[in-house]
Design a protein around this motif. Structure first.
Motif, PDB file in Angstrom:
ATOM      1  N   VAL A 140       0.413  -1.336   0.474  1.00 24.45           N
ATOM      2  CA  VAL A 140      -0.027  -0.184  -0.182  1.00 24.45           C
ATOM      3  C   VAL A 140       0.588   1.215  -0.144  1.00 24.45           C
ATOM      4  O   VAL A 140       1.797   1.249   0.429  1.00 24.45           O
ATOM      5  CB  VAL A 140      -1.469   0.047   1.485  1.00 24.45           C
ATOM      6  CG1 VAL A 140      -1.809   1.195   1.105  1.00 24.45           C
ATOM      7  CG2 VAL A 140      -1.625  -1.243   1.214  1.00 24.45           C
ATOM      8  N   THR A 141       0.576   2.331  -0.708  1.00 24.05           N
ATOM      9  CA  THR A 141       1.139   3.314  -1.217  1.00 24.05           C
ATOM     10  C   THR A 141       1.512   4.386   0.933  1.00 24.05           C
ATOM     11  O   THR A 141       0.407   4.286   1.375  1.00 24.05           O
ATOM     12  CB  THR A 141       0.405   4.805  -1.798  1.00 24.05           C
ATOM     13  OG1 THR A 141      -0.522   5.101  -1.352  1.00 24.05           O
ATOM     14  CG2 THR A 141       0.948   4.513  -3.177  1.00 24.05           C
ATOM     15  N   PRO A 142       2.503   4.534   1.098  1.00 18.49           N
ATOM     16  CA  PRO A 142       2.379   5.479   2.789  1.00 18.49           C
ATOM     17  C   PRO A 142       1.078   5.981   3.281  1.00 18.49           C
ATOM     18  O   PRO A 142       0.664   6.138   4.161  1.00 18.49           O
ATOM     19  CB  PRO A 142       3.567   6.057   2.767  1.00 18.49           C
ATOM     20  CG  PRO A 142       4.477   5.172   1.597  1.00 18.49           C
ATOM     21  CD  PRO A 142       3.422   4.807   0.733  1.00 18.49           C
ATOM     22  N   ALA A 143       1.227   7.290   2.187  1.00 15.91           N
ATOM     23  CA  ALA A 143      -0.201   8.300   2.149  1.00 15.91           C
ATOM     24  C   ALA A 143      -1.458   6.940   2.849  1.00 15.91           C
ATOM     25  O   ALA A 143      -2.438   8.238   3.250  1.00 15.91           O
ATOM     26  CB  ALA A 143      -0.230   9.039   1.511  1.00 15.91           C
ATOM     27  N   ALA A 144      -2.025   6.576   2.141  1.00 14.82           N
ATOM     28  CA  ALA A 144      -3.010   5.641   2.353  1.00 14.82           C
ATOM     29  C   ALA A 144      -3.489   4.009   3.207  1.00 14.82           C
ATOM     30  O   ALA A 144      -3.658   3.056   3.551  1.00 14.82           O
ATOM     31  CB  ALA A 144      -3.012   4.927   1.277  1.00 14.82           C
ATOM     32  N   LEU A 145      -1.908   4.391   4.227  1.00 14.73           N
ATOM     33  CA  LEU A 145      -1.752   3.354   4.720  1.00 14.73           C
ATOM     34  C   LEU A 145      -2.995   2.809   5.729  1.00 14.73           C
ATOM     35  O   LEU A 145      -3.383   1.527   5.700  1.00 14.73           O
ATOM     36  CB  LEU A 145      -0.646   3.463   5.493  1.00 14.73           C
ATOM     37  CG  LEU A 145       0.066   2.132   6.476  1.00 14.73           C
ATOM     38  CD1 LEU A 145       0.318  -0.015   5.634  1.00 14.73           C
ATOM     39  CD2 LEU A 145       1.327   2.082   6.800  1.00 14.73           C
ATOM     40  N   ALA A 146      -3.073   4.090   6.419  1.00 17.13           N
ATOM     41  CA  ALA A 146      -3.791   4.591   7.751  1.00 17.13           C
ATOM     42  C   ALA A 146      -5.261   4.327   6.984  1.00 17.13           C
ATOM     43  O   ALA A 146      -6.196   2.900   7.827  1.00 17.13           O
ATOM     44  CB  ALA A 146      -4.180   5.432   8.760  1.00 17.13           C
ATOM     45  N   ASN A 147      -5.921   4.403   5.877  1.00 17.16           N
ATOM     46  CA  ASN A 147      -6.846   4.812   5.310  1.00 17.16           C
ATOM     47  C   ASN A 147      -7.197   2.992   4.683  1.00 17.16           C
ATOM     48  O   ASN A 147      -8.536   2.292   5.173  1.00 17.16           O
ATOM     49  CB  ASN A 147      -7.059   5.459   4.307  1.00 17.16           C
ATOM     50  CG  ASN A 147      -7.292   7.008   4.225  1.00 17.16           C
ATOM     51  OD1 ASN A 147      -7.852   7.065   5.828  1.00 17.16           O
ATOM     52  ND2 ASN A 147      -7.054   7.820   3.628  1.00 17.16           N
ATOM     53  N   VAL A 148      -6.782   2.657   4.024  1.00 19.39           N
ATOM     54  CA  VAL A 148      -6.362   0.812   4.124  1.00 19.39           C
ATOM     55  C   VAL A 148      -6.934  -0.155   5.544  1.00 19.39           C
ATOM     56  O   VAL A 148      -7.528  -0.684   5.311  1.00 19.39           O
ATOM     57  CB  VAL A 148      -5.476   0.744   2.841  1.00 19.39           C
ATOM     58  CG1 VAL A 148      -5.797  -1.168   2.301  1.00 19.39           C
ATOM     59  CG2 VAL A 148      -5.420   0.891   1.727  1.00 19.39           C
ATOM     60  N   GLY A 149      -6.167   0.162   5.788  1.00 21.85           N
ATOM     61  CA  GLY A 149      -6.002  -0.658   7.499  1.00 21.85           C
ATOM     62  C   GLY A 149      -7.107  -0.454   7.787  1.00 21.85           C
ATOM     63  O   GLY A 149      -7.678  -1.120   8.736  1.00 21.85           O
ATOM     64  N   ARG A 150      -8.025   0.806   8.286  1.00 24.50           N
ATOM     65  CA  ARG A 150      -9.107   1.108   8.976  1.00 24.50           C
ATOM     66  C   ARG A 150     -10.044  -0.027   8.213  1.00 24.50           C
ATOM     67  O   ARG A 150     -11.313  -0.259   8.287  1.00 24.50           O
ATOM     68  CB  ARG A 150      -9.203   2.518   9.308  1.00 24.50           C
ATOM     69  CG  ARG A 150      -8.535   3.657  10.249  1.00 24.50           C
ATOM     70  CD  ARG A 150      -8.652   4.836  10.730  1.00 24.50           C
ATOM     71  NE  ARG A 150      -8.467   5.734   9.144  1.00 24.50           N
ATOM     72  CZ  ARG A 150      -7.852   5.893   9.479  1.00 24.50           C
ATOM     73  NH1 ARG A 150      -6.968   6.447  10.582  1.00 24.50           N
ATOM     74  NH2 ARG A 150      -7.712   6.983   8.709  1.00 24.50           N
ATOM     75  N   ALA A 151     -10.224   0.126   7.186  1.00 23.19           N
ATOM     76  CA  ALA A 151     -11.010  -0.297   5.741  1.00 23.19           C
ATOM     77  C   ALA A 151     -11.374  -1.790   6.372  1.00 23.19           C
ATOM     78  O   ALA A 151     -12.279  -2.041   5.974  1.00 23.19           O
ATOM     79  CB  ALA A 151     -10.939  -0.060   4.468  1.00 23.19           C
ATOM     80  N   LEU A 152     -10.096  -2.011   6.048  1.00 23.59           N
ATOM     81  CA  LEU A 152     -10.097  -3.678   6.422  1.00 23.59           C
ATOM     82  C   LEU A 152     -10.449  -4.152   7.915  1.00 23.59           C
ATOM     83  O   LEU A 152     -11.171  -5.094   8.002  1.00 23.59           O
ATOM     84  CB  LEU A 152      -8.594  -4.557   6.113  1.00 23.59           C
ATOM     85  CG  LEU A 152      -7.836  -4.429   5.065  1.00 23.59           C
ATOM     86  CD1 LEU A 152      -5.910  -4.420   5.327  1.00 23.59           C
ATOM     87  CD2 LEU A 152      -8.358  -5.331   4.286  1.00 23.59           C
TER      88      LEU A 152
END
Length: 217
Positions: A140-152
């Motif tokens: 995952v691109t670093p800027a999207a890491l938190a958003n992707v994690g929360r979505a998962l």
């Protein structure tokens, strides 16, 4: 793995695993941040438990404090017995350690309150209709890491998700009713997440160890 000391970690990675027959390579990564996981989190997510059942299985609040907890010999003795049998009764703990019953209860309360001793739940996911267990390694691109994690963490298929070191920076464990369900999850849900560059999927054929489970216990 959860080593208690740096020496235990190094012994496992650099000595015991290297000398284990048929092990030809080892890749070690560090979990940096947990997005989802816990004793009864996934069961609660899919509404497998009633509110009363969730309350009965949920541990009491923990106050870990700001400094490491110092364990005494009596604490170590109790943890050693519980490590072999997490369902040991107060009477069994008293007989195994030689401690008075009041001392056993007081020390157990302290170990629970500090988070050193915690309760976890192991269940057979196949009884809930999940035949396929998968591990997903997402880049995952670093800027999207938190958003992707929360979505998962919000996906009902996900029972564990964390940010990790390595080429893939998120790892997730998922459960599915079949390979078709896994395909749909990868294409529709993972594919729709902004910032996911690639995903490597590995199926778990058989779980050898989960928590501290021993066959027949």
């Amino acid at each position: 793995m959860k080593p208690r000391t740096r020496q235990a970690r190094d012994e496992l990675l650099l000595d015991r695993l290297q000398r284990t027959p048929r092990v030809i390579s080892v890749s070690a990564h560090c979990l940096l941040h947990h997005f989802y996981g816990g004793p009864v989190g996934w069961l609660s997510k899919i509404n497998a438990l009633s509110p009363d059942e969730q309350a009965a299985l949920s541990p009491p609040p923990v106050d870990p404090g700001t400094r490491p907890v110092a364990l005494e010999d009596a604490d170590e003795a109790l943890l050693a017995v519980l490590g072999r049998d997490g369902r040991a009764s107060i009477t069994e703990l008293q007989a195994s350690t030689g401690l008075p019953e009041s001392t056993v209860k007081r020390r157990l309360d302290r170990l629970r309150a500090t988070g050193i001793l915690y309760l976890d739940v192991q269940f057979d996911h196949q009884h809930l209709g999940n035949e396929v267990v998968a591990m997903l390694w997402l880049t995952v691109t670093p800027a999207a890491l938190a958003n992707v994690g929360r979505a998962l963490a919000s996906h009902p298929e996900v029972r564990f998700a964390a940010a990790t070191t390595g080429q893939a920076n998120i790892v997730a464990a998922t459960l599915h009713t079949g390979t078709g369900d896994l395909y749909t999850y990868l294409s529709d849900k993972i594919g729709a997440l902004d910032g996911v560059q690639s995903v490597e999927t590995a199926l778990a054929m058989r779980e050898v160890k989960q928590l501290a489970y021993e066959p027949g216990r």
